[in-house]
Design a protein around this motif. Structure first.
Motif, PDB file in Angstrom:
ATOM      1  N   PRO A   7      38.846  46.931  43.638  1.00  0.00           N
ATOM      2  CA  PRO A   7      38.938  46.747  45.096  1.00  0.00           C
ATOM      3  C   PRO A   7      40.215  47.342  45.696  1.00  0.00           C
ATOM      4  O   PRO A   7      41.274  47.245  45.083  1.00  0.00           O
ATOM      5  CB  PRO A   7      38.978  45.225  45.262  1.00  0.00           C
ATOM      6  CG  PRO A   7      38.598  44.639  43.958  1.00  0.00           C
ATOM      7  CD  PRO A   7      38.897  45.653  42.908  1.00  0.00           C
ATOM      8  N   GLU A   9      42.168  51.099  38.569  1.00  0.00           N
ATOM      9  CA  GLU A   9      41.570  52.382  38.907  1.00  0.00           C
ATOM     10  C   GLU A   9      41.640  53.339  37.728  1.00  0.00           C
ATOM     11  O   GLU A   9      40.771  54.189  37.551  1.00  0.00           O
ATOM     12  CB  GLU A   9      42.266  52.988  40.123  1.00  0.00           C
ATOM     13  CG  GLU A   9      42.070  52.207  41.415  1.00  0.00           C
ATOM     14  CD  GLU A   9      43.013  51.019  41.575  1.00  0.00           C
ATOM     15  OE1 GLU A   9      43.735  50.697  40.618  1.00  0.00           O
ATOM     16  OE2 GLU A   9      43.020  50.414  42.663  1.00  0.00           O
ATOM     17  N   LEU A  56      46.398  56.350  40.468  1.00  0.00           N
ATOM     18  CA  LEU A  56      46.192  55.811  39.115  1.00  0.00           C
ATOM     19  C   LEU A  56      45.066  56.533  38.377  1.00  0.00           C
ATOM     20  O   LEU A  56      44.952  56.424  37.171  1.00  0.00           O
ATOM     21  CB  LEU A  56      45.886  54.316  39.169  1.00  0.00           C
ATOM     22  CG  LEU A  56      46.987  53.373  39.637  1.00  0.00           C
ATOM     23  CD1 LEU A  56      46.602  51.930  39.385  1.00  0.00           C
ATOM     24  CD2 LEU A  56      48.301  53.669  38.941  1.00  0.00           C
ATOM     25  N   HIS A 110      49.801  29.473  49.040  1.00  0.00           N
ATOM     26  CA  HIS A 110      50.986  30.342  48.998  1.00  0.00           C
ATOM     27  C   HIS A 110      52.172  29.713  49.735  1.00  0.00           C
ATOM     28  O   HIS A 110      53.299  29.739  49.251  1.00  0.00           O
ATOM     29  CB  HIS A 110      50.673  31.710  49.607  1.00  0.00           C
ATOM     30  CG  HIS A 110      50.042  32.672  48.637  1.00  0.00           C
ATOM     31  ND1 HIS A 110      50.756  33.335  47.670  1.00  0.00           N
ATOM     32  CD2 HIS A 110      48.763  33.071  48.484  1.00  0.00           C
ATOM     33  CE1 HIS A 110      49.949  34.118  46.969  1.00  0.00           C
ATOM     34  NE2 HIS A 110      48.723  33.974  47.440  1.00  0.00           N
ATOM     35  N   VAL A 148      51.507  42.624  44.668  1.00  0.00           N
ATOM     36  CA  VAL A 148      50.672  43.099  45.760  1.00  0.00           C
ATOM     37  C   VAL A 148      49.492  42.143  45.890  1.00  0.00           C
ATOM     38  O   VAL A 148      48.730  41.952  44.964  1.00  0.00           O
ATOM     39  CB  VAL A 148      50.198  44.537  45.500  1.00  0.00           C
ATOM     40  CG1 VAL A 148      49.205  44.978  46.561  1.00  0.00           C
ATOM     41  CG2 VAL A 148      51.397  45.463  45.494  1.00  0.00           C
ATOM     42  N   GLY A 149      49.367  41.552  47.055  1.00  0.00           N
ATOM     43  CA  GLY A 149      48.372  40.518  47.297  1.00  0.00           C
ATOM     44  C   GLY A 149      48.918  39.691  48.432  1.00  0.00           C
ATOM     45  O   GLY A 149      49.824  40.142  49.145  1.00  0.00           O
ATOM     46  N   HIS A 209      50.940  47.348  42.623  1.00  0.00           N
ATOM     47  CA  HIS A 209      49.972  46.386  42.102  1.00  0.00           C
ATOM     48  C   HIS A 209      50.106  46.193  40.585  1.00  0.00           C
ATOM     49  O   HIS A 209      49.860  47.123  39.818  1.00  0.00           O
ATOM     50  CB  HIS A 209      48.574  46.891  42.453  1.00  0.00           C
ATOM     51  CG  HIS A 209      47.534  45.821  42.509  1.00  0.00           C
ATOM     52  ND1 HIS A 209      47.822  44.484  42.599  1.00  0.00           N
ATOM     53  CD2 HIS A 209      46.176  45.905  42.499  1.00  0.00           C
ATOM     54  CE1 HIS A 209      46.693  43.794  42.636  1.00  0.00           C
ATOM     55  NE2 HIS A 209      45.677  44.634  42.578  1.00  0.00           N
ATOM     56  N   GLY A 254      49.951  37.265  42.394  1.00  0.00           N
ATOM     57  CA  GLY A 254      48.636  36.636  42.399  1.00  0.00           C
ATOM     58  C   GLY A 254      47.992  36.786  41.029  1.00  0.00           C
ATOM     59  O   GLY A 254      48.519  37.462  40.138  1.00  0.00           O
ATOM     60  N   ASP A 310      46.890  40.391  40.445  1.00  0.00           N
ATOM     61  CA  ASP A 310      48.069  41.219  40.207  1.00  0.00           C
ATOM     62  C   ASP A 310      48.618  40.999  38.783  1.00  0.00           C
ATOM     63  O   ASP A 310      48.847  41.947  38.042  1.00  0.00           O
ATOM     64  CB  ASP A 310      49.119  40.835  41.254  1.00  0.00           C
ATOM     65  CG  ASP A 310      50.223  41.852  41.391  1.00  0.00           C
ATOM     66  OD1 ASP A 310      49.942  42.949  41.895  1.00  0.00           O
ATOM     67  OD2 ASP A 310      51.364  41.541  41.010  1.00  0.00           O
ATOM     68  N   ILE A 365      45.054  43.696  36.816  1.00  0.00           N
ATOM     69  CA  ILE A 365      45.607  45.060  36.765  1.00  0.00           C
ATOM     70  C   ILE A 365      46.973  45.049  36.085  1.00  0.00           C
ATOM     71  O   ILE A 365      47.354  46.023  35.444  1.00  0.00           O
ATOM     72  CB  ILE A 365      45.664  45.695  38.175  1.00  0.00           C
ATOM     73  CG1 ILE A 365      45.853  47.218  38.079  1.00  0.00           C
ATOM     74  CG2 ILE A 365      46.715  45.062  39.043  1.00  0.00           C
ATOM     75  CD1 ILE A 365      45.599  47.959  39.376  1.00  0.00           C
ATOM     76  N   ASN A 393      40.520  34.539  42.855  1.00  0.00           N
ATOM     77  CA  ASN A 393      39.890  35.720  43.475  1.00  0.00           C
ATOM     78  C   ASN A 393      40.982  36.641  44.027  1.00  0.00           C
ATOM     79  O   ASN A 393      42.164  36.341  43.909  1.00  0.00           O
ATOM     80  CB  ASN A 393      38.889  35.321  44.564  1.00  0.00           C
ATOM     81  CG  ASN A 393      39.534  34.879  45.872  1.00  0.00           C
ATOM     82  OD1 ASN A 393      40.723  35.044  46.099  1.00  0.00           O
ATOM     83  ND2 ASN A 393      38.747  34.311  46.745  1.00  0.00           N
ATOM     84  N   TYR A 394      40.553  37.766  44.575  1.00  0.00           N
ATOM     85  CA  TYR A 394      41.475  38.688  45.235  1.00  0.00           C
ATOM     86  C   TYR A 394      41.526  38.293  46.703  1.00  0.00           C
ATOM     87  O   TYR A 394      40.685  38.710  47.496  1.00  0.00           O
ATOM     88  CB  TYR A 394      40.963  40.126  45.128  1.00  0.00           C
ATOM     89  CG  TYR A 394      41.097  40.747  43.765  1.00  0.00           C
ATOM     90  CD1 TYR A 394      41.612  40.036  42.688  1.00  0.00           C
ATOM     91  CD2 TYR A 394      40.714  42.070  43.543  1.00  0.00           C
ATOM     92  CE1 TYR A 394      41.733  40.619  41.440  1.00  0.00           C
ATOM     93  CE2 TYR A 394      40.837  42.652  42.294  1.00  0.00           C
ATOM     94  CZ  TYR A 394      41.345  41.925  41.244  1.00  0.00           C
ATOM     95  OH  TYR A 394      41.472  42.503  40.020  1.00  0.00           O
ATOM     96  N   GLY A 395      42.497  37.470  47.045  1.00  0.00           N
ATOM     97  CA  GLY A 395      42.568  36.939  48.402  1.00  0.00           C
ATOM     98  C   GLY A 395      42.788  38.027  49.434  1.00  0.00           C
ATOM     99  O   GLY A 395      42.003  38.185  50.374  1.00  0.00           O
ATOM    100  N   THR A 408      42.449  41.240  49.696  1.00  0.00           N
ATOM    101  CA  THR A 408      41.480  42.307  49.985  1.00  0.00           C
ATOM    102  C   THR A 408      40.114  41.765  50.396  1.00  0.00           C
ATOM    103  O   THR A 408      39.169  42.527  50.520  1.00  0.00           O
ATOM    104  CB  THR A 408      41.336  43.244  48.771  1.00  0.00           C
ATOM    105  OG1 THR A 408      41.345  42.443  47.585  1.00  0.00           O
ATOM    106  CG2 THR A 408      42.457  44.235  48.714  1.00  0.00           C
TER     107      THR A 408
END
Ligand SMILES: Cc1ncc(C[n+]2csc(CCOP(=O)(O)OP(=O)(O)O)c2C)c(N)n1
Ligand code: SF4
Ligand SMILES: [Mg+2]
Lengths: 350, 245
Positions: A27, A55, A83, B22, B48-49, B68, B92, B95, B99, B123-125, B127
């Motif tokens: 994402p 990615e 990436l 947060h 990153v998040g 990220h 997060g 993060d 990744i 979850n990915y908050g 995005t």
């Protein structure tokens, strides 16, 4: 029958209909709808959807699956495409086809997340190690999001080279009616070598390897240039733009023509290969070029400078740039720039 | 009668969604920074998040924006350059555990003298609520619209317990930001982790289960219940390393 679709969804559906059997991705705004759409669309058709851990992993999944004969697709934006560069460079080295989309933002680092054209130079030059080129199609409408993704698979197989759809956040977000094409097959062997690594075909031991890659780049450069000219007859000033700014520039051309100004638009469709031939097709009356770009420092400008060098009749033309940052320049801004150039209030853009 | 607590010196109003964990984490962190005397001598490397919004929730302070997943590596560099400064990451789950899994575990593996805080909201908050490796089986997200299917995408990942097994990790604990009791425990964990760095230059990691009402599509009250009822099944609370003392 036309269907109203969001740009990112049209891009995704175009890839589906073009034959993508696998989507792998991660994402990132403003591209996430592409993968959100495919997260149900691919399983619905019995195809594969893989959310990867990064990615880098997404592109290497494409790298593997495509070598084994499956049509594959990934998409991302900005730093996410950075990436992927290791894998993209690897695919070019091994002549592996594959399709990816960059729904751009603007700015270096994390940048402005919503829109822009910040990646033109990185993407048109390769971006990873070594010299290679990726064929890049730049849509400016939702229909083209669909169409370019759709035809990208065959184009990448024809050249055995990755193909990129270079879009923008705003095009991804906007909605327009689109015509949906027929479904194409999901698998195609690379030169009949289904399942056999493409490396076997491209012999790195061969002393001509580098030369062959260079020859291929030159051949793609010659064959795949695409552009559109708009009201360029008798023009003295030409706007050069791709993507969304090519639409606002078109509006500016109409307005300026109403005022009796001799202006036209060269819309870049293939960001690489840059459409030098489009410059050859312009009338001899042209004296000035103005690039209109959603970036901060002038990127298309560099290619226009090279083009004026390569097209003899424009050796003395002047080249200016309008860099509107993250947001595409509005018609009024473009007109203002034009008059500033006319009145001698602008420095050339280099 | 409840006694109003003094606002930590660094805290100001934040822009997180209502009911988000947060903001709670930042409040606790700032309290601990005041109590340990490090409010003027820390560098936060934010992931990153939604943690990228840290700079908006602090009056002053030193935050470095990372890329990220790369916060632990950046923090290692910061700590080398500023050994006297308290250096921590604030990340997060996507993060730190997806990744950035490699960066997180590598830093833990050799005991980098930094502290890592992970806000795990499954979850990915930022995005818009995509699946994370911490997403629960059956949990619906925008990239697992039918619910996460463990047969295809595995079970929720637990890097905290992986890290706890590394020799060089001094402390590993998981708390939750969903009840007064849990919030008090969370503060103890944060404090312990920070003190280990200040005192002994040791690596510690603290994960905090955190509500994300917006992307879970839940009312805040439901979200804090869901942590007790569902999330803790896969993410048990407690100290996994460094309980002695
Ligand atoms: C290389 C890269 N890929 C993708 C993104 C887009 N992105 C920004 S925040 C984020 C997810 C954050 O999720 P998490 O770490 O769980 O933090 P939360 O917002 O849930 O607190 C993603 C994927 C990015 N910034 N960089
Ligand atoms: S999206 Fe979720 S994590 Fe981000 S601020 Fe809102 S509630 Fe918090
Ligand atoms: Mg999260």
């Amino acid at each position: 029958m036309k269907k109203l679709m969001k740009g990112n969804e049209a891009l995704a559906e175009g890839a589906v209909r073009g034959g993508a059997m696998l989507f792998a991705g991660y994402p990132i705004t403003p591209q996430s709808e592409v993968m959100e759409y495919l997260s149900w669309r691919m399983p619905e058709l019995g195809r594969f959807f893989q959310q990867t851990e990064s990615e880098t992993a997404a592109m290497f999944t494409v790298y593997g699956a495509r070598q084994a004969g499956m049509r594959t697709f990934t998409s991302s934006s900005a730093v996410g495409i950075s990436l992927m560069q290791e894998a993209i460079s690897g695919m070019c080295a091994k002549s592996i086809p594959g399709v990816f989309a960059n729904v751009q933002r603007c700015g270096p680092g994390l940048g402005f997340a919503l829109e822009g054209q910040g990646d033109y130079l990185r993407d048109t030059r390769g971006g990873g190690n070594g010299d290679y080129r990726v064929i890049i199609l730049a849509p400016n409408s939702v229909q083209e999001m669909m169409d370019f993704a759709y035809e990208a698979f065959e184009l990448s197989e024809k050249w055995r080279n990755p193909v990129e759809i270079l879009s923008e956040g705003k095009i991804g977000q906007m909605m327009e009616p689109v015509e949906l094409p027929e479904f194409k097959p999901t698998a195609r062997a690379i030169d009949g070598m289904d399942g056999v690594p493409a490396e076997v075909l491209l012999d790195h031991e061969n002393p001509n390897f580098v030369k062959n890659l260079g020859d291929k780049i030159a051949a793609m450069e010659e064959a795949e240039q695409r552009w559109e000219l708009y009201r360029c007859e008798d023009a003295e000033t030409i706007f050069v733009a791709f993507g969304l700014p090519s639409r606002t520039s078109r509006g500016a051309v109409d307005k300026l023509r109403e005022n009796g100004e001799k202006v036209g638009l060269l819309r870049v469709i293939s960001a690489w290969p840059f459409p030098r031939k489009g410059f050859e097709a312009l009338p001899d009356t042209v004296r000035n070029f103005i690039t209109v770009e959603s970036c901060v420092a002038g990127q298309v400008l560099e290619d226009v400078l090279i083009a004026t060098k390569r097209v003899t009749k424009f050796h003395d033309a002047k080249v200016y740039g309008l860099y509107s940052g993250a947001v595409a320049a509005k018609v009024g801004q473009i007109m203002e720039k034009y008059y500033a150039v006319q009145n001698g209030n602008c420095k050339e853009g280099f | 009668m409840a006694v109003a607590k003094k606002r930590p010196t660094l805290t100001k109003d934040h822009g997180f969604c209502a009911g988000c964990g947060h903001g709670l984490f930042i409040r606790l962190l700032h309290e601990v920074l005041d109590e340990t005397g490090y409010a003027g001598n820390f560098i936060c490397v934010d992931g990153v998040g939604c943690s990228s919004n840290y700079f908006m929730a602090t009056t002053k302070g030193s935050a470095i924006e990372s890329h990220h997943g790369k916060a632990p590596t950046i923090a290692r560099g910061v700590k080398l350059a500023r050994p006297e400064t308290l250096v921590f990451t604030y990340q997060g789950d996507g993060d730190a555990y997806v990744i950035g899994l490699s960066e997180t575990l590598n830093a833990a593996h050799f005991g980098a003298p930094i502290t890592t805080f992970v806000i795990n909201n499954n979850n990915y908050g930022m995005t818009g609520g995509q699946m994370s490796w911490t997403t629960l089986p059956g949990q619906k997200t925008t990239t697992s619209p039918g619910g996460r299917n463990p047969e295809q995408t595995g079970l929720p990942i637990d890097p905290l317990q992986m890290a706890a097994r590394f020799d060089a990790v001094a402390y590993a604990a998981r708390g939750a930001l969903n009840s007064p009791r849990n919030i008090n425990m969370a503060k103890k964990y944060i404090r312990k982790a920070i003190e280990l760095q200040i005192r002994d230059g040791k690596y510690a990691i603290v994960e905090l289960l955190s509500p994300c009402p917006t992307d879970w599509n839940m009312a805040p009250v439901k979200a804090i219940e869901w942590i007790d009822q569902e999330v803790t099944k896969y993410y048990p609370l407690g100290e996994f390393k460094g309980t002695e003392e």
